[in-house]
Design a protein around this motif. Structure first.
Motif, PDB file in Angstrom:
ATOM      1  N   SER A   1       0.797  -1.228   0.000  1.00  0.00           N
ATOM      2  CA  SER A   1       0.000   0.000   0.000  1.00  0.00           C
ATOM      3  C   SER A   1       0.822   1.266   0.000  1.00  0.00           C
ATOM      4  CB  SER A   1      -0.937   0.008   1.218  1.00  0.00           C
ATOM      5  OG  SER A   1      -0.187  -0.068   2.423  1.00  0.00           O
ATOM      6  N   ASP A   2       2.122   1.187   0.318  1.00  0.00           N
ATOM      7  CA  ASP A   2       2.921   2.397   0.488  1.00  0.00           C
ATOM      8  C   ASP A   2       3.615   2.854  -0.791  1.00  0.00           C
ATOM      9  OD1 ASP A   2       2.262   2.412   3.172  1.00  0.00           O
ATOM     10  OD2 ASP A   2       3.996   1.178   3.732  1.00  0.00           O
ATOM     11  N   PHE A   3       3.778   1.973  -1.749  1.00  0.00           N
ATOM     12  CA  PHE A   3       4.585   2.320  -2.919  1.00  0.00           C
ATOM     13  C   PHE A   3       4.180   1.394  -4.056  1.00  0.00           C
ATOM     14  CE2 PHE A   3       8.851   2.667  -5.093  1.00  0.00           C
ATOM     15  CZ  PHE A   3       8.751   4.022  -5.338  1.00  0.00           C
ATOM     16  N   PHE A   4       4.975   1.379  -5.111  1.00  0.00           N
ATOM     17  CA  PHE A   4       4.734   0.441  -6.201  1.00  0.00           C
ATOM     18  C   PHE A   4       4.788  -0.994  -5.677  1.00  0.00           C
ATOM     19  CE2 PHE A   4       6.869   3.947  -8.690  1.00  0.00           C
ATOM     20  CZ  PHE A   4       5.688   4.413  -9.233  1.00  0.00           C
ATOM     21  N   SER A   5       3.990  -1.846  -6.268  1.00  0.00           N
ATOM     22  CA  SER A   5       4.018  -3.260  -5.899  1.00  0.00           C
ATOM     23  C   SER A   5       5.244  -3.946  -6.492  1.00  0.00           C
ATOM     24  CB  SER A   5       2.739  -3.949  -6.372  1.00  0.00           C
ATOM     25  OG  SER A   5       2.799  -5.335  -6.101  1.00  0.00           O
ATOM     26  N   THR A   6       5.505  -3.697  -7.785  1.00  0.00           N
ATOM     27  CA  THR A   6       6.681  -4.256  -8.447  1.00  0.00           C
ATOM     28  C   THR A   6       7.281  -3.222  -9.387  1.00  0.00           C
ATOM     29  OG1 THR A   6       5.457  -5.175 -10.334  1.00  0.00           O
ATOM     30  CG2 THR A   6       5.711  -6.589  -8.382  1.00  0.00           C
ATOM     31  N   ALA A   7       8.554  -3.400  -9.698  1.00  0.00           N
ATOM     32  CA  ALA A   7       9.246  -2.617 -10.721  1.00  0.00           C
ATOM     33  C   ALA A   7      10.096  -3.578 -11.546  1.00  0.00           C
ATOM     34  CB  ALA A   7      10.121  -1.528 -10.100  1.00  0.00           C
ATOM     35  N   ALA A   8      10.166  -3.342 -12.850  1.00  0.00           N
ATOM     36  CA  ALA A   8      10.826  -4.324 -13.706  1.00  0.00           C
ATOM     37  C   ALA A   8      11.547  -3.652 -14.866  1.00  0.00           C
ATOM     38  CB  ALA A   8       9.807  -5.330 -14.246  1.00  0.00           C
ATOM     39  N   LEU A   9      12.573  -4.337 -15.360  1.00  0.00           N
ATOM     40  CA  LEU A   9      13.297  -3.983 -16.579  1.00  0.00           C
ATOM     41  C   LEU A   9      13.339  -5.211 -17.475  1.00  0.00           C
ATOM     42  CD1 LEU A   9      16.408  -2.127 -15.072  1.00  0.00           C
ATOM     43  CD2 LEU A   9      14.426  -1.053 -16.173  1.00  0.00           C
ATOM     44  N   ALA A  10      13.176  -5.013 -18.785  1.00  0.00           N
ATOM     45  CA  ALA A  10      13.206  -6.139 -19.716  1.00  0.00           C
ATOM     46  C   ALA A  10      13.890  -5.735 -21.008  1.00  0.00           C
ATOM     47  CB  ALA A  10      11.791  -6.645 -20.003  1.00  0.00           C
ATOM     48  N   LYS A  11      14.493  -6.712 -21.661  1.00  0.00           N
ATOM     49  CA  LYS A  11      15.193  -6.456 -22.922  1.00  0.00           C
ATOM     50  C   LYS A  11      15.087  -7.684 -23.806  1.00  0.00           C
ATOM     51  CE  LYS A  11      19.712  -5.157 -24.851  1.00  0.00           C
ATOM     52  NZ  LYS A  11      19.151  -4.098 -25.717  1.00  0.00           N
ATOM     53  N   ARG A  12      14.989  -7.433 -25.108  1.00  0.00           N
ATOM     54  CA  ARG A  12      14.958  -8.498 -26.108  1.00  0.00           C
ATOM     55  C   ARG A  12      16.215  -8.431 -26.962  1.00  0.00           C
ATOM     56  NH1 ARG A  12       9.601  -9.244 -29.373  1.00  0.00           N
ATOM     57  NH2 ARG A  12       9.176 -10.449 -27.479  1.00  0.00           N
ATOM     58  N   VAL A  13      16.843  -9.570 -27.132  1.00  0.00           N
ATOM     59  CA  VAL A  13      18.020  -9.684 -27.991  1.00  0.00           C
ATOM     60  C   VAL A  13      17.674 -10.652 -29.111  1.00  0.00           C
ATOM     61  CG1 VAL A  13      20.443 -10.346 -28.137  1.00  0.00           C
ATOM     62  CG2 VAL A  13      19.578  -9.239 -26.057  1.00  0.00           C
ATOM     63  N   VAL A  14      17.821 -10.191 -30.353  1.00  0.00           N
ATOM     64  CA  VAL A  14      17.444 -10.993 -31.514  1.00  0.00           C
ATOM     65  C   VAL A  14      18.669 -11.304 -32.355  1.00  0.00           C
ATOM     66  CG1 VAL A  14      16.019 -11.117 -33.592  1.00  0.00           C
ATOM     67  CG2 VAL A  14      15.149  -9.950 -31.548  1.00  0.00           C
ATOM     68  N   ASP A  15      18.880 -12.578 -32.602  1.00  0.00           N
ATOM     69  CA  ASP A  15      19.918 -13.054 -33.500  1.00  0.00           C
ATOM     70  C   ASP A  15      19.219 -13.719 -34.678  1.00  0.00           C
ATOM     71  OD1 ASP A  15      22.916 -13.730 -33.846  1.00  0.00           O
ATOM     72  OD2 ASP A  15      21.947 -15.689 -34.078  1.00  0.00           O
ATOM     73  N   LYS A  16      19.940 -14.054 -35.721  1.00  0.00           N
ATOM     74  CA  LYS A  16      19.308 -14.661 -36.892  1.00  0.00           C
ATOM     75  C   LYS A  16      18.694 -16.017 -36.572  1.00  0.00           C
ATOM     76  CE  LYS A  16      23.577 -16.791 -38.627  1.00  0.00           C
ATOM     77  NZ  LYS A  16      24.458 -16.944 -39.817  1.00  0.00           N
ATOM     78  N   ASP A  17      19.208 -16.693 -35.549  1.00  0.00           N
ATOM     79  CA  ASP A  17      18.700 -18.020 -35.205  1.00  0.00           C
ATOM     80  C   ASP A  17      17.998 -18.062 -33.853  1.00  0.00           C
ATOM     81  OD1 ASP A  17      19.721 -19.106 -37.556  1.00  0.00           O
ATOM     82  OD2 ASP A  17      21.675 -19.468 -36.641  1.00  0.00           O
ATOM     83  N   LEU A  18      18.126 -17.025 -33.030  1.00  0.00           N
ATOM     84  CA  LEU A  18      17.609 -17.054 -31.667  1.00  0.00           C
ATOM     85  C   LEU A  18      16.935 -15.743 -31.310  1.00  0.00           C
ATOM     86  CD1 LEU A  18      20.712 -18.615 -29.852  1.00  0.00           C
ATOM     87  CD2 LEU A  18      18.616 -19.833 -30.487  1.00  0.00           C
ATOM     88  N   LYS A  19      15.999 -15.828 -30.375  1.00  0.00           N
ATOM     89  CA  LYS A  19      15.415 -14.639 -29.764  1.00  0.00           C
ATOM     90  C   LYS A  19      15.402 -14.862 -28.255  1.00  0.00           C
ATOM     91  CE  LYS A  19      10.968 -13.826 -29.884  1.00  0.00           C
ATOM     92  NZ  LYS A  19       9.618 -13.442 -30.372  1.00  0.00           N
ATOM     93  N   LEU A  20      16.070 -13.975 -27.530  1.00  0.00           N
ATOM     94  CA  LEU A  20      16.167 -14.087 -26.082  1.00  0.00           C
ATOM     95  C   LEU A  20      15.455 -12.904 -25.431  1.00  0.00           C
ATOM     96  CD1 LEU A  20      17.290 -15.328 -23.459  1.00  0.00           C
ATOM     97  CD2 LEU A  20      19.342 -13.924 -23.800  1.00  0.00           C
ATOM     98  N   ASP A  21      14.499 -13.205 -24.562  1.00  0.00           N
ATOM     99  CA  ASP A  21      13.820 -12.194 -23.763  1.00  0.00           C
ATOM    100  C   ASP A  21      14.205 -12.411 -22.304  1.00  0.00           C
ATOM    101  OD1 ASP A  21      12.567 -11.278 -26.020  1.00  0.00           O
ATOM    102  OD2 ASP A  21      10.708 -12.375 -25.664  1.00  0.00           O
TER     103      ASP A  21
END
Length: 262
Positions: free
Chosen positions: A75-95
């Motif tokens: 109740s006092d602040f944000f419940s969660t905070a997050a950072l995300a990134k996607r890396v794309v290669d010709k054969d792979l996709k990593l999230d």
């Protein structure tokens, strides 16, 4: 895990509206798949500030940032905070996504790797490097029965590392607008823990309706997703904790969600 299976009926693509975006283990990490803005409320009894939940996402360069508000958890602040990134290669996709939960001060890393052959491997670890869940997912399109029913059959076995529960979920297209999703979870000794079956249908107007039944607890979850002309989406969700209850309507838990990009 079963909660994610209940919500995972529509998740068979990465680029989806809220009509298709469920918390499926087969989906990418949450921050890269959810709408940019989202607000929801529980509506079982009466509306109050503690019943509202909100989510906000913004791009900073090629990194996605996001926060959630949930008064019932923090109740006092944000419940969660997050950072995300996607890396794309010709054969792979990593999230990959790093999420900090302010309610229990836990930090978790979610990752999802997709190969060019359609094999997805996903899992999560906490700040103590403890693995929570590992899942493998693969679409099999050449099986004779699958080709007769629809375009896609997806197998998704997963393991809850701590409890050693194994779950197998199968998603089979039925025609062009329907998906049936049976699943079963086994205990570490091989005995059946629970099983369920889900169904999703996409309507001609672009809306979708989904349901999932847990026969053991006679529990039913029903959801209706509405796509609006302005690009926003509405969702009405009803969770019936027991179909054998004396008063099903009064025991039903309702929630309403609105999502939009900007």
């Amino acid at each position: 895990m079963y909660t994610s299976l209940v919500l995972g009926l529509l998740a068979y693509a990465d680029d989806r509206s809220i009509v298709d975006k469920m918390s499926s283990p087969r989906a990418t990490v949450p921050l890269l798949s959810n709408p940019g803005r989202q607000i929801s409320s529980d509506a079982k009894n009466q509306l109050s500030w503690s019943a509202f939940r909100g989510a906000w996402r913004e791009s900073i360069g090629d990194v996605q940032t996001g926060v959630t508000l949930d008064q019932s958890k923090h109740s006092d602040f944000f419940s969660t905070a997050a950072l995300a990134k996607r890396v794309v290669d010709k054969d792979l996709k990593l999230d990959a996504q790093v999420t900090h939960d302010f309610s229990d001060q836990n930090t978790k890393i979610d990752a999802s790797l997709l190969t060019k052959d359609g094999l997805r491997i996903s899992g999560d670890i906490d700040r103590n490097m403890k693995v929570g869940r590992v899942e493998v997912s693969k679409s099999l399109n050449e099986l004779p029965l699958s080709r007769q029913l629809g375009e896609r059959l997806t197998l998704s076995p997963s393991l809850e590392v701590e409890s050693r529960e194994i779950t197998l979920e199968v998603a089979q297209d039925i025609g062009e607008k329907n998906v049936v999703v049976p699943s079963a979870t086994l205990n570490s000794d091989g005995s059946l823990n629970r099983w369920g079956v889900g169904w999703m249908s996409r309507l001609n107007n672009g809306d979708a309706i989904a349901a999932r039944l847990d026969p053991r607890d006679t529990k039913l979850d029903v959801r209706y997703d509405r796509q609006c002309d302005d690009g926003s989406q509405w969702r009405i969700n009803a969770n019936l904790p027991s179909l054998s209850s004396g008063n099903v309507l009064s025991d039903t838990e309702w929630s309403v969600t609105r999502a939009w990009s900007k």
